[in-house]
Scaffold this motif. Structure first.
Motif, short mmCIF file in Angstrom:
data_model
loop_
_atom_site.label_atom_id
_atom_site.label_comp_id
_atom_site.label_asym_id
_atom_site.label_seq_id
_atom_site.Cartn_x
_atom_site.Cartn_y
_atom_site.Cartn_z
N GLN A 166 0.83 -1.20 0.00
CA GLN A 166 0.00 0.00 0.00
C GLN A 166 0.87 1.26 0.00
N LEU A 167 1.91 1.26 0.81
CA LEU A 167 2.81 2.41 0.88
C LEU A 167 3.49 2.65 -0.47
N LEU A 168 3.91 1.58 -1.12
CA LEU A 168 4.55 1.72 -2.43
C LEU A 168 3.56 2.23 -3.48
N GLU A 169 2.34 1.75 -3.43
CA GLU A 169 1.31 2.22 -4.37
C GLU A 169 1.02 3.70 -4.16
N VAL A 170 0.95 4.12 -2.92
CA VAL A 170 0.72 5.54 -2.62
C VAL A 170 1.90 6.38 -3.10
N ALA A 171 3.12 5.91 -2.86
CA ALA A 171 4.31 6.63 -3.32
C ALA A 171 4.31 6.74 -4.84
N ALA A 172 3.96 5.66 -5.53
CA ALA A 172 3.91 5.70 -7.00
C ALA A 172 2.85 6.68 -7.48
N ARG A 173 1.71 6.67 -6.82
CA ARG A 173 0.62 7.57 -7.20
C ARG A 173 1.03 9.03 -6.99
N LEU A 174 1.68 9.32 -5.86
CA LEU A 174 2.15 10.69 -5.60
C LEU A 174 3.20 11.11 -6.63
N ALA A 175 4.13 10.21 -6.93
CA ALA A 175 5.17 10.52 -7.92
C ALA A 175 4.53 10.79 -9.28
N ALA A 176 3.57 9.96 -9.65
CA ALA A 176 2.93 10.11 -10.95
C ALA A 176 2.13 11.41 -11.06
N SER A 177 1.45 11.77 -10.00
CA SER A 177 0.60 12.96 -10.08
C SER A 177 1.33 14.26 -9.81
N ASP A 178 2.29 14.22 -8.89
CA ASP A 178 2.91 15.48 -8.45
C ASP A 178 4.44 15.52 -8.57
N GLY A 179 5.06 14.45 -9.07
CA GLY A 179 6.51 14.42 -9.22
C GLY A 179 7.19 13.81 -8.00
N MET A 180 8.45 13.44 -8.19
CA MET A 180 9.20 12.76 -7.13
C MET A 180 9.38 13.64 -5.89
N ALA A 181 9.42 14.94 -6.08
CA ALA A 181 9.58 15.84 -4.93
C ALA A 181 8.40 15.72 -3.97
N ALA A 182 7.25 15.30 -4.48
CA ALA A 182 6.06 15.16 -3.64
C ALA A 182 6.09 13.90 -2.79
N VAL A 183 7.01 13.00 -3.11
CA VAL A 183 7.10 11.74 -2.36
C VAL A 183 7.94 11.99 -1.12
N THR A 184 7.28 12.48 -0.08
CA THR A 184 7.93 12.68 1.21
C THR A 184 7.34 11.65 2.17
N LEU A 185 8.05 11.39 3.23
CA LEU A 185 7.55 10.44 4.22
C LEU A 185 6.23 10.92 4.81
N ASP A 186 6.14 12.21 5.09
CA ASP A 186 4.90 12.76 5.64
C ASP A 186 3.74 12.61 4.66
N ALA A 187 3.98 12.91 3.38
CA ALA A 187 2.91 12.83 2.38
C ALA A 187 2.44 11.39 2.18
N VAL A 188 3.38 10.46 2.14
CA VAL A 188 3.02 9.05 1.95
C VAL A 188 2.26 8.55 3.17
N SER A 189 2.71 8.93 4.35
CA SER A 189 2.03 8.52 5.58
C SER A 189 0.59 9.05 5.59
N ALA A 190 0.43 10.32 5.27
CA ALA A 190 -0.90 10.92 5.29
C ALA A 190 -1.82 10.31 4.23
N ALA A 191 -1.30 10.14 3.03
CA ALA A 191 -2.13 9.64 1.93
C ALA A 191 -2.48 8.16 2.08
N SER A 192 -1.69 7.44 2.85
CA SER A 192 -1.94 6.00 3.01
C SER A 192 -2.68 5.67 4.30
N SER A 193 -2.84 6.67 5.16
CA SER A 193 -3.44 6.45 6.48
C SER A 193 -2.63 5.46 7.32
N VAL A 194 -1.35 5.43 7.07
CA VAL A 194 -0.42 4.62 7.88
C VAL A 194 0.37 5.62 8.71
#
Length: 187
Positions: A17-45
């Motif tokens: 799930q975390l990897l899927e969220v990271a891929a989705r963030l990278a795809a939509s907003d670029g690699m800079a958007a893939v932060t630990l905080d953003a992935v945590s928030a978007a995945s509810s983990v």
């Protein structure tokens, strides 16, 4: 009392799930958007849960890259299974997998961001180089001709052109280009 302590832990599913969220963030907003905080928030983990699986952003990005490589390998293997001609089989599958990324928007966007990261991250470039070298060694008997190498370089150029959206290679032109490259793989 919280249910978190009574939930069945499923670390493999959480990691995926975390990897899927990271891929989705990278795809939509670029690699800079893939932060630990953003992935945590978007995945509810929780951040602690994320750090359990990926202690650093680099560990997360490395795992994301490995995940995409595994999927790419699976696509190539599937394409190879459907190809009865041994000579050039890997090269044709590689060409079709690369050219097919454009037809799968989610994969294409993820690979676009990772390709851009490859240019900037030495450890990702090294991992890609290792992947390329391993495939060259594995298929040396069927895919080491000069023509096969030309096709793989052309596939990389097509991939790069698709990533940069620098050329209008669509429809008949794209099909004719791929067909011509496929012809070269049987030599």
């Amino acid at each position: 009392m919280s249910n978190a302590h009574h939930r069945k832990k499923q670390p493999v599913l959480v990691r995926q799930q975390l990897l899927e969220v990271a891929a989705r963030l990278a795809a939509s907003d670029g690699m800079a958007a893939v932060t630990l905080d953003a992935v945590s928030a978007a995945s509810s983990v929780s951040k602690g849960g994320l750090l359990h699986h990926f202690p650093t952003k680099n560990a997360l990005l490395d795992a994301l890259f490995e995940s995409l490589l595994e999927k790419f390998d699976a696509d190539i293997e599937e394409l190879m299974r459907g190809d009865p001609l041994p000579q050039g089989r890997f090269t044709r599958a590689y060409l079709r997998a690369v050219s097919g990324l454009k037809e799968r928007p989610d994969d294409s966007r993820s690979w676009t961001q990772v390709t851009i990261a490859l240019l900037a991250e030495p450890r990702l470039r090294l991992r890609w180089r290792q992947w390329v070298q391993a495939r060259a060694e594995e298929y040396i008997g069927t895919d080491s001709s000069l023509d096969a190498q030309v096709v793989r370089f052309a596939a990389d150029g097509l991939w790069f052109a698709d990533t940069l959206e620098s050329h209008d290679i669509n429809g008949v032109l794209r099909r004719d280009l791929i067909d011509r490259l496929v012809e070269l793989t049987g030599r």
